[in-house]
Design a protein around this motif. Structure first.
Motif, PDB file in Angstrom:
ATOM      1  N   GLU A  45       0.923  -1.169   0.220  1.00 30.33           N
ATOM      2  CA  GLU A  45      -0.067   0.076   0.006  1.00 30.33           C
ATOM      3  C   GLU A  45       0.936   1.439   0.079  1.00 30.33           C
ATOM      4  O   GLU A  45       1.747   1.329   0.745  1.00 30.33           O
ATOM      5  CB  GLU A  45      -1.019   0.098   1.224  1.00 30.33           C
ATOM      6  N   SER A  48      -3.737   6.457   0.247  1.00 29.73           N
ATOM      7  CA  SER A  48      -5.106   6.106   0.094  1.00 29.73           C
ATOM      8  C   SER A  48      -5.642   7.557  -0.458  1.00 29.73           C
ATOM      9  O   SER A  48      -5.004   8.588  -0.373  1.00 29.73           O
ATOM     10  CB  SER A  48      -5.915   5.729   1.201  1.00 29.73           C
ATOM     11  N   GLU A  49      -6.863   7.661  -0.938  1.00 31.03           N
ATOM     12  CA  GLU A  49      -7.769   8.659  -1.530  1.00 31.03           C
ATOM     13  C   GLU A  49      -9.288   8.450  -1.269  1.00 31.03           C
ATOM     14  O   GLU A  49      -9.607   7.472  -0.901  1.00 31.03           O
ATOM     15  CB  GLU A  49      -7.542   8.748  -2.915  1.00 31.03           C
ATOM     16  N   ASN A  59     -10.235   4.812  -0.867  1.00 33.10           N
ATOM     17  CA  ASN A  59      -9.650   3.651  -1.608  1.00 33.10           C
ATOM     18  C   ASN A  59      -8.166   3.563  -1.424  1.00 33.10           C
ATOM     19  O   ASN A  59      -7.417   4.632  -1.375  1.00 33.10           O
ATOM     20  CB  ASN A  59     -10.001   4.324  -2.977  1.00 33.10           C
ATOM     21  N   LEU A  61      -4.350   2.891  -2.380  1.00 35.45           N
ATOM     22  CA  LEU A  61      -3.505   2.638  -3.464  1.00 35.45           C
ATOM     23  C   LEU A  61      -2.355   1.857  -3.326  1.00 35.45           C
ATOM     24  O   LEU A  61      -1.672   1.993  -2.286  1.00 35.45           O
ATOM     25  CB  LEU A  61      -2.870   4.240  -3.656  1.00 35.45           C
ATOM     26  N   GLU A  63       1.008  -0.449  -5.159  1.00 36.54           N
ATOM     27  CA  GLU A  63       1.995  -0.532  -5.863  1.00 36.54           C
ATOM     28  C   GLU A  63       2.412  -2.079  -6.057  1.00 36.54           C
ATOM     29  O   GLU A  63       2.538  -2.766  -5.103  1.00 36.54           O
ATOM     30  CB  GLU A  63       3.055   0.042  -5.277  1.00 36.54           C
ATOM     31  N   ASP A 123     -10.992   4.352 -12.284  1.00 37.03           N
ATOM     32  CA  ASP A 123      -9.684   3.837 -12.281  1.00 37.03           C
ATOM     33  C   ASP A 123      -9.340   4.024 -13.692  1.00 37.03           C
ATOM     34  O   ASP A 123      -9.931   4.738 -14.618  1.00 37.03           O
ATOM     35  CB  ASP A 123      -9.804   2.432 -11.720  1.00 37.03           C
TER      36      ASP A 123
END
Length: 174
Positions: A45, A48-49, A59, A61, A63, A123
């Motif tokens: 992780e 977040s957004e 949500n 985010l 990688e 997305d």
């Protein structure tokens, strides 16, 4: 008679080409999305957004790479994540295709009084592999039943989806 037939064929061909070009110019490119892998996932992780159409309002985010254990049977425990890896197939000239991830799930009742059976967030799809998934973060999210992760175009039309059977309970103590 043969000249008339050829003229009609030529006219149909021109209409077909012009119509195809016009719809492409109008942005009606129908990209094909393929699911590359699915199941239990883990990823790093990175933030977040805000995502108001989800039970937690956030949500996560992530990688890559995303590690996957392929299954459609998901044990819902705090910290468990599952999802799909997907990409644009056959249209590598498209850099990015705006999509909406829609997760259809059994009724979730949030502490603030909302009742949700659908969560969604914007997305994008790309020729490179992307990830869309769910992580169980709160006890109120642990609901058994069918869950579907659906990728939809900007008009809301489903491009592809994957079904999961989620079972809550019997979680190991951590």
């Amino acid at each position: 008679m043969a000249a008339l037939y050829r003229a009609r064929c030529l006219a149909l061909l021109i209409i077909s080409i012009v119509g195809s070009t016009a719809s492409t110019l109008a942005g009606e490119v129908q990209a094909e999305i393929e699911i590359v892998d699915w199941g239990l996932t883990s990823a790093k992780e990175v933030g977040s957004e805000a995502s108001p159409d989800t039970p937690t309002g956030l949500n996560r985010l992530v990688e890559g790479p995303v590690n996957v254990i392929r299954t459609t049977k998901i044990q819902a425990c705090i910290g468990t994540s599952f999802g799909i890896l997907y990409r644009i197939a056959g249209m590598e000239h498209l850099n990015v295709l705006p999509i909406t991830v829609v997760v259809l799930h059994p009724l979730i009742r949030t502490p603030d009084g909302r009742s949700m059976q659908k969560s969604s967030w914007p997305d994008s799809a790309a020729p490179q592999q992307r990830y869309a998934g769910w992580v169980f973060e709160e006890n109120f999210e642990l609901v058994s039943g069918p869950w579907t992760i659906s990728l939809r175009d900007k008009s809301g039309e489903e491009l592809i989806s994957k079904n999961f059977d989620v079972i809550a309970g019997n979680c190991p103590i951590s």
